[in-house]
Enzyme design. Structure first.
Site, PDB file in Angstrom:
ATOM      1  CD  GLN A 151     -14.921  -9.394  19.368  1.00 39.20           C
ATOM      2  OE1 GLN A 151     -13.810  -9.200  18.924  1.00 39.20           O
ATOM      3  NE2 GLN A 151     -15.957  -8.658  19.026  1.00 39.20           N
ATOM      4  CG  PHE A 152     -18.975 -14.021  24.070  1.00 35.44           C
ATOM      5  CD1 PHE A 152     -20.334 -14.128  23.802  1.00 35.44           C
ATOM      6  CD2 PHE A 152     -18.528 -12.966  24.849  1.00 35.44           C
ATOM      7  CE1 PHE A 152     -21.231 -13.210  24.310  1.00 35.44           C
ATOM      8  CE2 PHE A 152     -19.411 -12.039  25.367  1.00 35.44           C
ATOM      9  CZ  PHE A 152     -20.772 -12.155  25.098  1.00 35.44           C
ATOM     10  CB  THR A 153     -19.620 -10.721  20.267  1.00 38.97           C
ATOM     11  OG1 THR A 153     -18.372 -10.135  19.891  1.00 38.97           O
ATOM     12  CG2 THR A 153     -19.991 -10.320  21.689  1.00 38.97           C
TER      13      THR A 153
END
Length: 152
Positions: A78-80
């Site tokens: 989850q890059f966010t």
């Protein structure tokens, strides 16, 4: 590396209405590789995940790790998690690792986890996913493993 872990009774990840990863009781871990992260940070994160004592012992105290209770690990990229919201109302994700680096480090983390732990499931990198979970506790813990400072 940044992660958010949740102690769960169960969790699963669906992609296009198909379950691609699921566990019973254990840890759901959202993971983000940041610029400058290496396998060393992934190794430190995994060591912490496997040994963190957040499961109840016989006296009801958080004294057991996911390994101690033979729980599952569900690892989801989850890059966010690298969002920077200080510059306005639209998050910036410039601190997240480039996609190729993020995939390489996430794959490395999964490979190492599978070598050390019997129950490891994943989401699907760079895919629209629906994450379903029953948080147990609720226990939710953010973890950040920073790169080691260069020697002077």
């Amino acid at each position: 590396m940044i992660s958010v872990l949740q102690r769960v009774r169960e969790a699963r990840v669906d992609v296009e209405e198909t379950t691609v990863g699921a566990i019973g009781a254990g840890l759901l871990v959202l993971v983000c590789a940041e610029r400058g992260d290496t396998e060393a940070e992934a190794d430190k994160l995994l060591a912490k995940l496997l040994k963190l004592r957040i499961f109840a012992d016989d006296a009801g105290k958080m004294n057991r790790s996911v390994q101690d209770v033979a729980g599952g690990l569900l690892l989801v990229s989850q890059f966010t998690l690298a969002a920077d919201t200080t510059g306005g109302n639209r998050p910036s994700f410039t601190q997240a690792a480039a996609p190729d680096d993020g995939r390489r480090l996430f794959d490395y983390l999964v490979q190492q986890a599978r070598a050390l732990h019997p129950v490891v499931a994943t989401g699907r990198f760079a895919t629209e996913m629906q994450v379903h979970l029953v948080n147990d506790g609720p226990i939710t813990i953010p973890l950040r493993i920073a790169p080691a400072a260069p020697l002077a």
